[in-house]
Design an enzyme around this catalytic site. Structure first.
Site, PDB file in Angstrom:
ATOM      1  N   CYS A  69     -11.413 -28.926  -7.655  1.00  0.00           N
ATOM      2  CA  CYS A  69     -11.617 -30.451  -8.009  1.00  0.00           C
ATOM      3  C   CYS A  69     -12.204 -30.959  -6.636  1.00  0.00           C
ATOM      4  CB  CYS A  69     -10.592 -31.059  -8.570  1.00  0.00           C
ATOM      5  SG  CYS A  69     -10.195 -30.602 -10.269  1.00  0.00           S
ATOM      6  N   HIS A  70     -11.232 -30.885  -5.703  1.00  0.00           N
ATOM      7  CA  HIS A  70     -11.497 -31.566  -4.144  1.00  0.00           C
ATOM      8  C   HIS A  70     -11.490 -30.774  -3.302  1.00  0.00           C
ATOM      9  CE1 HIS A  70     -10.195 -34.568  -7.489  1.00  0.00           C
ATOM     10  NE2 HIS A  70     -10.922 -35.166  -7.223  1.00  0.00           N
ATOM     11  N   GLY A  71     -11.285 -29.099  -3.312  1.00  0.00           N
ATOM     12  CA  GLY A  71     -11.546 -28.430  -2.482  1.00  0.00           C
ATOM     13  C   GLY A  71     -10.397 -28.075  -1.542  1.00  0.00           C
ATOM     14  N   HIS A  74      -2.720 -32.260  -4.935  1.00  0.00           N
ATOM     15  CA  HIS A  74      -3.620 -33.518  -4.958  1.00  0.00           C
ATOM     16  C   HIS A  74      -3.502 -34.412  -6.075  1.00  0.00           C
ATOM     17  CE1 HIS A  74      -7.639 -35.370  -4.136  1.00  0.00           C
ATOM     18  NE2 HIS A  74      -6.856 -36.063  -3.530  1.00  0.00           N
ATOM     19  N   PRO A  92      -7.679 -32.002   0.746  1.00  0.00           N
ATOM     20  CA  PRO A  92      -6.855 -33.269   0.614  1.00  0.00           C
ATOM     21  C   PRO A  92      -5.403 -33.083   0.181  1.00  0.00           C
ATOM     22  CG  PRO A  92      -8.490 -33.037  -0.940  1.00  0.00           C
ATOM     23  CD  PRO A  92      -8.699 -31.960  -0.374  1.00  0.00           C
TER      24      PRO A  92
END
Lengths: 184, 439, 280
Positions: A148-150, A129, A163
């Site tokens: 960080c963003h799963g 990502h 993501p």
């Protein structure tokens, strides 16, 4: 502009020689000057590419006996983390089972390790990502989880949820012997 | 910049731009249409060459700063890494190191040209003074740049130059400590020199803009020193001088390239490839060649403070030159006697440079012992530099003021075009010659 | 007149930086017709290999080469460059050389400093752990690092060659201090030790005993191993080590000069053409 000056006119010679030849010299001189500038420009661009000493560290050799079954070791390679995971039979089985699941970036487990070395998974440890380092063993699929963003990765390092667009990257590597891999 | 403009916007975009930010007009007026005397010789191409030199130093310097490490433990190795491992690093570094020397070759040619043709005289006093400011900034930049590779000459050069300020009474010691950021030249000194070395070229570029602005207000001087009278005296800058400057630049680049590619270390000193060692001074410590004349003046004076003052005075005198030269004739072409003194002045500068590179006690004529005069043998570098330094100051402070009042200049042409059109025809003597006679 | 005067001025100033301060009393180095001299000069590959062997078997016992890595030997222009291996780290010959040296690293599990065989990416190991050890092992003198030696000495390769092959018996009347050796090419001043008549002899004292001897190094290419040959070869090797990009630089330079000559010619013609109708 130039025409406004008495006795100083570069464009129209008094004698009528071939205008194309006159132009040719000016154009050739201009092109040659631009060529010189372009030639000098390249070294100034190329200097930002990796230097000789950086390239020299571009490959590492690693002794696999240091990694216990079921564990993962993170080493630094080209300035980035590199995951070397010693997978258990259960982890391999779950990865193979999911080969046919709906994958965002379809790939079989077979294609992500060296033939006959299913227990060894070598991956570049940066989330596809935005480059964070996923944590080992986390997430819904028992592979890695990026805090960080799963993004969730499975035990084959494939993206399953979150993501990130693609699977964790497999670097160029080779087994030098049964216990030593050379990455890069 | 200078009033009247012949720029005519051609496209709609140009018209749109011209009413908002007339940058195309500025470029047209100063680089294309700018009326330039048509009799400028090759000595006048050094301005363009210098602009290129500044550009080269800025670009190569920014690149070097991407790889250089300003720390006493890493500076030397990082410079060597640039030359060994960075792609084309050897080219960039040698361009930058030799570029400094080329910059000074060009600036000295530019300055001597200004001195010869009287380009510092009214109405170009500020133009000249801005040039002197650029020269001063260049010297500071070059000095600090030479410290950065942190070789033996870097280090001990920095020690010697910063200690110059210690000669000032009362505040000297505090100033040197402040410059060093410690008790000696050390890591703090290297760090601040790197910062300032990066800053100063942009200050130079700023002053260069002012210098060119001033030039475009007064217009170019020219080899006759006679003011432009009519349009017949000038040609547009482009293409006449763009192509002439371009040709001169290509010839200059040939010399530059010969140094960079074939003898890149000829203008440097071998000791600077020995990492800095604060405990051992090299056997002979010399500055870079472009500082040698000033170094000779410094060493010619047996007193520390006086030596420092005289050395800075040698540069300071340039700032007041427009008011020291009393002659109303600009060009040395029409001042035969003063011209002779000018050439002796050039030789004196060379002699000072020569002496600056030698040991003070060395014989000028090898092996010839004459007699002891005060503190040194008469046939020694120190005495030679004293004579040359005396002439250096004498030229500015005595010869130029006096000659302007007493000399009898040749008659000047009425206009720039005149000597071309009339050739050897008799000049109208009375009209042209009378205004220069003073007294 | 101005032209001539100032042209000489600029030239004189330009030339002054180089030969300044040649006030030593040492002998001028003997000049050698090196293969790398001149704008078309290239290093002699076989000579570099012999020179490396001299360095490795003689000099490396005391002299470090901190800026050199083994991979440098295999890079383009290097002593063991093989076009088959554009990446010098893969060059098997370089790998073999590196393996013969040991380098220390920190064991990631125990934190101890352990020895391992070197790889092409590693630097040449330093014979001494620090400066104090180097001085202690050499009677107080510090053997200089060799990475930039050829650039760091006036005379370069000629000087290194002359010094190494130029040891001579001290002239009668010269008292050589203990632990020092007389060499006429060494920078220095021996007048304080001169008890003979007339001028003191040229040269200085050096703490290094004559390092080379005939047949001390066996060359793989059957070149006769004389002191002169060894000195030449190691001087060439050190010059390469100081300027590993010299061949690339000169090749680029020849091209650049030709290009600039053409450019100058074109600009001159363009200039003459534009100006020909201007009376000036």
């Amino acid at each position: 502009m130039a025409d406004s000056v008495t006795g100083a006119n570069p464009e129209h010679g008094e004698d009528g020689d071939d205008p194309s030849r006159r132009d040719f010299i000016h154009i050739a001189a201009g092109v040659a000057a631009l060529g010189a500038a372009a030639t000098v420009a390249w070294p100034f661009v190329d200097q930002m590419n990796p230097a000789g000493d950086t390239l020299a560290l571009a490959s590492v050799e690693f002794d696999l006996t240091k990694v216990q079954l079921g564990q993962s070791v993170t080493i630094k390679w080209r300035g980035k983390p590199l995951f070397i995971r010693h997978r258990t039979g259960a982890e391999i089985a779950s990865a193979i089972k999911d080969d046919k699941a709906a994958l965002r970036d379809p790939s079989t487990d077979e294609a992500r390790h060296k033939a006959g070395k299913a227990e060894w998974l070598v991956l570049i440890g940066t989330c596809t990502h935005l480059g964070c380092v996923p944590t080992f063993g986390g997430g819904d699929y028992g592979g890695w989880f990026c805090p960080c963003h799963g993004s969730h990765y499975d035990t084959s390092g494939r993206i399953r949820k979150g993501p990130a667009p693609t699977n964790l990257e497999v670097p160029d590597y080779a087994f030098l012997s049964d216990t030593v891999v050379k990455v890069g | 910049m200078s009033g009247h403009s012949n720029y005519v916007p051609k496209t709609g975009f140009e018209r749109w731009l011209d009413t908002r930010l007339p940058i195309a007009r500025l470029a047209y007026d100063s680089l294309v249409d700018f009326p330039t005397p048509k009799n400028l010789n090759y000595w006048y191409t050094f301005g363009g060459i210098l602009a290129l030199c500044l550009g080269i130093q800025l670009v190569s310097g920014i690149v070097l700063a991407m790889h250089y490490v300003p720390h006493v433990d890493h500076a030397f190795a990082s410079v060597e890494r640039i030359m060994r491992d960075v792609n084309y690093g050897w080219l960039v570094r040698y361009m930058h190191a030799n570029g400094a020397s080329m910059f000074f070759i060009a600036v000295y040619a530019h300055m001597f040209r200004g001195l010869y043709y009287g380009s510092y005289k009214a109405p170009r006093e500020l133009l000249w003074i801005l040039g002197c400011v650029i020269y001063l900034l260049m010297m500071a930049t070059a000095f600090m740049g030479y410290v950065l590779p942190w070789g033996q000459m870097s280090f001990h050069g920095a020690v010697v130059i910063t200690n110059l300020f210690g000669a000032l009474p009362l505040v000297g010691q505090s100033i040197t400590t402040w410059l060093w950021g410690g008790f000696a030249v050390d890591n703090s000194t290297l760090n601040r020199f790197f910062s300032l070395h990066y800053l100063m070229p942009f200050m130079i570029a700023g002053v260069v803009i002012l210098h060119i602005w001033a030039l475009h207000v007064t217009g170019n001087n020219n080899p006759t020193g006679v003011q432009v009278k009519s349009k017949a005296d000038t040609v547009p800058f482009h293409p006449y001088y763009t192509v002439k400057d371009g040709f001169a630049i290509s010839v200059f680049m040939l010399m530059f390239a010969a140094f960079v590619f074939f003898t890149p270390n000829a203008l440097g000193h071998p000791d600077n490839y020995v990492p800095a060692n604060p405990l051992v001074t090299p056997a002979h410590i010399v500055p870079e060649w472009y500082f040698l004349p000033f170094y000779a003046i410094l060493r010619a004076v047996p007193d520390k403070l006086m030596g420092v003052l005289l050395m800075f005075g040698a540069i300071a005198v340039l700032f007041v030159l427009p008011w020291l030269d009393t002659s109303r004739v600009r060009s040395m072409r029409y001042r035969p006697t003063t011209r002779m003194y000018f050439f002796i002045f050039v030789v004196a500068c060379l002699v000072l440079g020569f002496c600056g590179g030698r040991l003070p006690d060395e014989y000028v004529i090898p092996g010839l012992k004459t007699f002891q005069l005060l503190d040194a043998d008469l046939n020694s570098m120190v005495w030679l530099s004293r004579f040359a330094a005396a002439y250096y100051f004498g030229y500015f402070l005595i010869i130029l003021p006096v000659m302007g009042l007493t000399e009898n200049p040749l008659s000047q042409p009425k206009s720039i075009s005149e000597p071309v059109f009339s050739h050897s025809a008799a000049l109208p003597v009375g009209a042209a010659a009378s205004p220069e006679k003073r007294g | 007149m101005l032209r001539k005067g100032l042209a000489i001025a600029a030239l004189g100033l330009a030339l002054m930086g180089g030969p300044a301060l040649a006030a030593g009393t040492q002998e001028e180095p003997r000049t050698v017709a090196w293969s790398f001299n001149g704008p078309f000069g290239k290093f002699d590959r076989a000579q570099l290999q012999r020179g490396f062997k001299v360095y490795r078997e003689v000099c490396a016992a005391c002299h470090s080469m901190n800026l050199m890595s083994f991979r440098n030997l295999g890079q383009a222009g290097g002593a063991f460059h093989d076009p088959k291996y554009p990446n010098p780290n893969d060059n098997p010959y370089v790998k073999t050389i590196a393996k013969d040296f040991e380098t220390s690293e920190i064991d990631q599990e125990t934190g101890d400093i352990v020895k391992r065989p070197a790889t092409p990416a590693d630097r040449f190991p330093n014979p001494y752990p620090n400066e104090a050890a180097a001085r202690a092992g050499n009677g107080g003198a510090l053997p200089p690092d060799f990475s930039t030696l050829s650039k760091a000495r006036a005379g370069g390769a000629d000087y290194i060659y002359s010094l190494l092959s130029g040891y001579s018996a001290p002239p009668a009347g010269l008292e050589v201090p203990s632990g020092q050796y007389y060499n006429p090419y060494m920078l220095g001043d021996v007048s304080a030790f001169w008890k003979g008549k007339g001028h003191a002899p040229p040269g200085g004292f050096i703490a290094m005993p004559p390092p080379l001897a005939a047949d001390k190094v066996t060359f793989d290419d059957d070149t006769k191993s004389t002191i002169d040959q060894q000195a030449r070869d190691v001087a060439a090797f050190l010059t390469w080590a100081s300027e590993p990009k010299m061949e690339e630089r000169k090749a680029f330079g020849v091209g650049a000069m030709i290009y600039l000559l053409i450019l100058a010619g074109l600009l001159y013609m363009s200039y003459k053409r534009i100006w020909r109708n201007v009376a000036h």
